[in-house]
Enzyme design. Sequence first.
Site, short mmCIF file in Angstrom:
data_model
loop_
_atom_site.label_atom_id
_atom_site.label_comp_id
_atom_site.label_asym_id
_atom_site.label_seq_id
_atom_site.Cartn_x
_atom_site.Cartn_y
_atom_site.Cartn_z
N PHE A 162 1.10 -1.26 0.00
CA PHE A 162 -0.02 -0.10 -0.53
C PHE A 162 1.05 1.31 0.51
O PHE A 162 1.92 1.01 1.12
CB PHE A 162 -1.01 -0.17 1.46
CG PHE A 162 -2.05 -1.17 1.52
CD1 PHE A 162 -3.42 -1.44 1.13
CD2 PHE A 162 -1.48 -2.40 2.35
CE1 PHE A 162 -3.92 -1.68 1.31
CE2 PHE A 162 -2.36 -2.91 2.26
CZ PHE A 162 -3.51 -2.52 1.66
N ASP A 163 0.30 2.56 -0.64
CA ASP A 163 0.90 3.54 -0.70
C ASP A 163 0.41 3.83 0.67
O ASP A 163 -0.75 3.62 1.52
CB ASP A 163 0.50 4.70 -1.98
CG ASP A 163 0.86 6.06 -1.88
OD1 ASP A 163 2.52 6.19 -1.07
OD2 ASP A 163 0.08 7.40 -2.17
N GLY A 164 0.74 5.05 1.29
CA GLY A 164 0.49 5.79 2.14
C GLY A 164 -0.84 7.02 2.31
O GLY A 164 -2.07 6.34 2.46
#
Length: 305
Positions: A162-164
């Site tokens: 996941f990106d943040g």
Amino acid sequence: MPVSLQDQLVVAISSRALFDFEEENRLFEAGDPTTYLRLQRERLDVPAAPGVAFSLVKKLLAFNTAEQQRVEVLLLSRNDPVSGMRVFRSAKAHGLDSIQRGVFTQGRDPFAYLRPLGAHLFLSANADDVTQALQLGYPAAHVFTDSRRASDSHPQEVRIAFDGDAVLFSDEAERVFQTEGLEAFQRHEQEKASQPLPDGPFKPLLAALHRLQQMELPGMRIRTALVTARSAPAHERALNTLMDWKIAVDEAMFLGGLVKGGFLREFEPDFFFDDQTGHVRNAASHVPAGHVRSGIAQEQTRKPM
């Protein structure tokens, strides 16, 4: 008693995200639905090849046992019902017999059905459906159908990256970067390091995966990664937010703007989620990837955090 999907991880997926229907889709997008339907009828007993999200779905379904259903995967598609027959038959041919539910809308918007399903994730090759699903509050990603397929190196492990900002977290900090620049962003995040970031659209999915991780399950495991352009000292607020949620990730990569694709190639996820088209396109040359069409990155072209 009525059947319920409560307490299960619910994944809704479109036909093109699960299987390779790109040849058929080209006919449909060319404005030739009659030929498209005829081709699908002719190929009812020809299993479609696995698509971008096939590995993710197959591994998630492996968490189910005869005694307990922990994951529900169902089809949510703009396809017509006859084409839906081919999708179900393709699923059975590839050993995904437990996919038994589906909604086929024959070109109409399908995303509203996420409400009665209570989906934790919607994967679709239709960008507009993804946008609408996110606006309804459901984790959703536009699957890049030309993504590299997942590695088969980890058959007993579901790997998700996941990106943040604007994915797991809100785009609050990202908006500061976009409007005021990197220095203001770093200052903002240092000042608020102990203050958890608001929830992003994919927090419900991460939470559902975390619950699945906490079960004592033989065989299958889940491994998650946070892959973000943040770097120290802005990394602290991201980690403090996860601790506040009481959710842990297995790996965290604070890349400070480095290109993500090479790192993702080494992690070998079954899927990667990011809100920026550029990051998704780069990642897609290495791993299965999807665009989370939320946050300020959809409003501006300047690279956010």
